[in-house]
Design an enzyme around this catalytic site. Structure first.
Site, PDB file in Angstrom:
ATOM      1  N   ARG A   1      28.770  49.669  30.709  1.00  0.00           N
ATOM      2  CA  ARG A   1      28.491  50.083  32.080  1.00  0.00           C
ATOM      3  C   ARG A   1      26.980  50.136  32.304  1.00  0.00           C
ATOM      4  O   ARG A   1      26.211  50.349  31.370  1.00  0.00           O
ATOM      5  CB  ARG A   1      29.093  51.457  32.353  1.00  0.00           C
TER       6      ARG A   1
ATOM      7  N   ASP B   1      40.278  59.973  20.475  1.00  0.00           N
ATOM      8  CA  ASP B   1      39.962  59.069  19.366  1.00  0.00           C
ATOM      9  C   ASP B   1      38.670  58.284  19.604  1.00  0.00           C
ATOM     10  O   ASP B   1      38.289  57.450  18.791  1.00  0.00           O
ATOM     11  CB  ASP B   1      41.129  58.100  19.118  1.00  0.00           C
TER      12      ASP B   1
ATOM     13  N   ASP C   1      33.604  56.495  36.595  1.00  0.00           N
ATOM     14  CA  ASP C   1      34.792  56.798  35.790  1.00  0.00           C
ATOM     15  C   ASP C   1      36.078  56.317  36.456  1.00  0.00           C
ATOM     16  O   ASP C   1      36.839  57.098  37.037  1.00  0.00           O
ATOM     17  CB  ASP C   1      34.883  58.293  35.452  1.00  0.00           C
TER      18      ASP C   1
ATOM     19  N   ASP D   1      33.184  66.584  36.544  1.00  0.00           N
ATOM     20  CA  ASP D   1      32.540  65.751  35.520  1.00  0.00           C
ATOM     21  C   ASP D   1      32.677  64.267  35.857  1.00  0.00           C
ATOM     22  O   ASP D   1      32.128  63.421  35.164  1.00  0.00           O
ATOM     23  CB  ASP D   1      33.133  66.032  34.133  1.00  0.00           C
ATOM     24  N   ASN D   2      33.400  63.951  36.909  1.00  0.00           N
ATOM     25  CA  ASN D   2      33.546  62.550  37.320  1.00  0.00           C
ATOM     26  C   ASN D   2      32.842  62.287  38.648  1.00  0.00           C
ATOM     27  O   ASN D   2      33.136  61.300  39.321  1.00  0.00           O
ATOM     28  CB  ASN D   2      35.028  62.183  37.437  1.00  0.00           C
TER      29      ASN D   2
ATOM     30  N   ARG E   1      26.160  63.548  35.835  1.00  0.00           N
ATOM     31  CA  ARG E   1      27.284  64.004  36.664  1.00  0.00           C
ATOM     32  C   ARG E   1      27.021  65.425  37.152  1.00  0.00           C
ATOM     33  O   ARG E   1      26.177  66.130  36.582  1.00  0.00           O
ATOM     34  CB  ARG E   1      28.555  63.999  35.797  1.00  0.00           C
TER      35      ARG E   1
HETATM   36  P1  AMP Z   1      38.174  61.533  31.941  1.00  0.00           P
HETATM   37  O1  AMP Z   1      39.319  62.327  32.489  1.00  0.00           O
HETATM   38  O2  AMP Z   1      38.519  60.158  31.510  1.00  0.00           O
HETATM   39  O3  AMP Z   1      36.999  61.557  32.846  1.00  0.00           O
HETATM   40  O4  AMP Z   1      37.735  62.259  30.600  1.00  0.00           O
HETATM   41  C1  AMP Z   1      37.495  63.646  30.496  1.00  0.00           C
HETATM   42  C2  AMP Z   1      36.841  63.954  29.183  1.00  0.00           C
HETATM   43  O5  AMP Z   1      37.642  63.506  28.089  1.00  0.00           O
HETATM   44  C3  AMP Z   1      35.487  63.310  28.969  1.00  0.00           C
HETATM   45  O6  AMP Z   1      34.691  64.218  28.279  1.00  0.00           O
HETATM   46  C4  AMP Z   1      35.816  62.090  28.136  1.00  0.00           C
HETATM   47  O7  AMP Z   1      34.724  61.670  27.381  1.00  0.00           O
HETATM   48  C5  AMP Z   1      36.927  62.610  27.259  1.00  0.00           C
HETATM   49  N1  AMP Z   1      37.832  61.556  26.782  1.00  0.00           N
HETATM   50  C6  AMP Z   1      38.755  60.880  27.492  1.00  0.00           C
HETATM   51  N2  AMP Z   1      39.411  60.005  26.711  1.00  0.00           N
HETATM   52  C7  AMP Z   1      38.884  60.116  25.468  1.00  0.00           C
HETATM   53  C8  AMP Z   1      39.141  59.488  24.209  1.00  0.00           C
HETATM   54  N3  AMP Z   1      40.074  58.555  24.069  1.00  0.00           N
HETATM   55  N4  AMP Z   1      38.388  59.875  23.162  1.00  0.00           N
HETATM   56  C9  AMP Z   1      37.455  60.825  23.280  1.00  0.00           C
HETATM   57  N5  AMP Z   1      37.178  61.461  24.413  1.00  0.00           N
HETATM   58  C10 AMP Z   1      37.877  61.120  25.506  1.00  0.00           C
HETATM   59 MG    MG Z   2      35.216  61.221  33.028  1.00  0.00          MG
END
Ligand code: AMP
Ligand code: MG
Length: 507
Positions: A189, A138, A275, A265-266, A196
């Site tokens: 941030r 979202d 992240d 990606d993190n 990344r």
């Molecule tokens: P993360 O595991 O938090 O590093 O997120 C992995 C991927 O999911 C990244 O591309 C984030 O931008 C995307 N993502 C995580 N939560 C959301 C969210 N609520 N809305 C849109 N993208 C999200």
């Molecule tokens: Mg991430």
């Protein structure tokens, strides 16, 4: 929205005179990002701001409240400052060891890059609405996870560990659905770059060699200029990233930090902690501790982090092969060069961790068997699930003549005494003076870390509209090595209820 489409931005706010924009990532072109405006949070309010992060930017102390800055509107996803060029970047990555394809800033927007007394810094808001990379998400972030990211970014910085910074959290009553209904927030941030490993993987895996090279050249030019002069600048870049990542892992292990989601990606190309999701600091020492309740295999367990970082470096190396080939075919020799570039990771990690452990033990000189002494100490702590932070901190006050409070943490006194005797001999061998050693140790063994239960208390208060605890905790965590006796409650053992706290990827 297509990358080339001209974004229709709301009227921008006039630019505060102090802000000089550069926006070099934006200049890379549409293959790297999509320009788009944020979607403002309704009726935003400040939750907390970091004076220390603002000082990094060289901003005036009253920046958040200056009417001419419109900071609350801008940092809640409202109309941006003039000359800022909001954009979401595209990246891909391996998640939990599996190729996940295209990801990207699904809820983060780079507002742009500004000149600061500490060099150019990028400003990024997280939770500012959907982007072309949001997939099923979202585009929002909840107050709970925003407080966790905000506090931990600043805590890590003050612990002396490389990290992206957090400037502010803005809250709103906007409802957001997670496991339960929560409310939205935006964290701002700050970092020299948010690139990344996954950005490199993106262009490699999607067969875009020109863009891959442009990205590498960009990172070298702005962040690793020394690599420019190497025979193979791309192998040099890979090696430099490997070295920084190794230092970061040593820092994490030494302080007892678990990231929780070490997907490619993190991982930051600058070796920054980035992240903050289901992270955790160790309470009782368990090397197998898994802080992310969604990580059923324990892939990202505390003790596995250094190995995972190396795995991620292999993924980065794979992505960089066409670059390392320097315009030629990728051959076995290219692979050898790439492997050679990441090889120093192991020695840098081991050497840095050993130095950190020696420091934590208060040793002023180096001896060959110090690592064994440290490992046996860690094994002793693990055997009794001794509290990681408290045990190290108490060791500073341990004296061979008066074992004091640290001995009380161990049930197996003979085992403790046997180790303490070796420690005493080692200290005597370097003519260690207890008082001086204690002081040295207190500068590297923090008294205050952001334990889950501390964060949870701040979150619960904030969810009820009281941000005092979040702001208070920030102040305490800005001086993690100081005694701050008035805040000793924040340095206590975790309460029993902390054991049942579950932290997942949901944020
Ligand atoms: P993360 O595991 O938090 O590093 O997120 C992995 C991927 O999911 C990244 O591309 C984030 O931008 C995307 N993502 C995580 N939560 C959301 C969210 N609520 N809305 C849109 N993208 C999200
Ligand atoms: Mg991430």
């Amino acid at each position: 929205m297509h990358a080339d489409s001209s974004p229709v931005l709301d009227r921008p706010h006039s630019k505060p005179a102090a802000l000089r924009w550069r926006n070099r990532y934006a200049a890379l072109g549409p293959a790297f990002h999509t320009r788009l405006p944020a979607q403002a949070l309704p009726q935003p309010h400040w939750v907390a701001t970091s004076d220390s992060a603002a000082a990094l930017l060289g901003w005036p102390a009253d920046w958040a409240d200056r009417p001419d800055w419109h900071a609350l509107e801008v940092l809640s996803g409202g109309p941006p400052w003039e000359d800022s060029e909001p954009l979401a970047t595209v990246y891909s990555g391996h998640q939990f060891g599996v190729w996940a394809g295209q990801l990207g800033d699904g809820r983060a927007l780079l507002l742009g890059e500004i000149d600061t007394p500490n060099g150019p810094m990028e400003l990024q808001i997280k939770g500012g609405g959907r982007t072309p990379y949001s997939r099923m998400g979202d585009g929002r972030a909840v107050l709970r996870s925003s407080i966790r990211e905000f506090l931990c970014s600043e805590a890590m910085h003050h612990l002396g560990i490389p990290t992206t910074r957090a400037l502010a959290i803005v809250g709103s009553a906007l409802p957001v659905r997670r496991e339960t209904m929560e409310t939205a927030a935006v964290v701002t941030r700050v970092a020299p770059s948010f690139v990344r490993f996954g950005h490199f993987e993106h262009f490699a895996h999607h067969g875009l060699p020109t863009e891959l090279r442009a990205l590498a050249d960009f990172v070298i030019e702005h962040h690793y200029p020394a690599c420019r002069d190497a025979t193979n600048p791309y192998a040099a870049l890979l090696e430099a990233v490997a070295r920084r990542t190794a230092v970061l892992m040593a820092d994490w292990q030494a302080v007892g930090f678990c990231h929780g989601v070490m997907n490619t990606d993190n991982l930051s190309i600058l070796g920054l902690t980035i992240d903050y999701g289901p992270f955790g600091f160790l309470d009782g020492f368990d090397p197998g501790h898994v802080c992310n309740h969604s990580d059923h295999q324990g892939r990202y367990a505390y003790a596995r982090q250094p190995g995972v970082a190396l795995w991620n470096l292999h993924a980065l190396a794979q992505a960089m092969l066409p670059l390392i080939a320097m315009g030629g075919e990728v051959t076995e020799a290219t692979g050898d060069l790439a492997l050679e570039a990441i090889e120093p990771y192991k020695a840098v990690f081991a050497g840095t961790l050993e130095a950190r452990l020696r420091g934590k033990l208060g040793l002023a000189t180096a001896r060959d068997d110090d690592r064994q002494l440290a490992d046996d100490w860690l094994a002793l702590m693990a055997a009794e699930r001794a509290d990681y932070t408290i045990t190290w901190r108490r060791l500073a006050r341990h004296s061979p003549a008066d074992p004091g409070a640290v001995r009380d943490l161990f049930l197996d006194r003979p085992a403790f005494d046997a180790w303490a005797e070796r420690y005493a001999r080692r200290l005597a061998a370097e003519g260690s003076i207890d008082a001086e050693r204690g002081e040295r140790m207190n500068r590297v063994n923090p008294k205050f870390v952001l334990r889950n239960h501390l964060c949870e208390n701040a979150i619960r208060a904030a969810q009820a509209g009281d941000f005092g605890e979040t702001r208070h905790l920030l102040k305490v965590l800005e001086r993690p090595y100081d005694e701050q006796p008035e805040h000793s409650a924040c340095a206590e053992f975790p309460p029993d209820w902390a054991q049942t706290l579950e932290v997942s990827c949901s944020s």
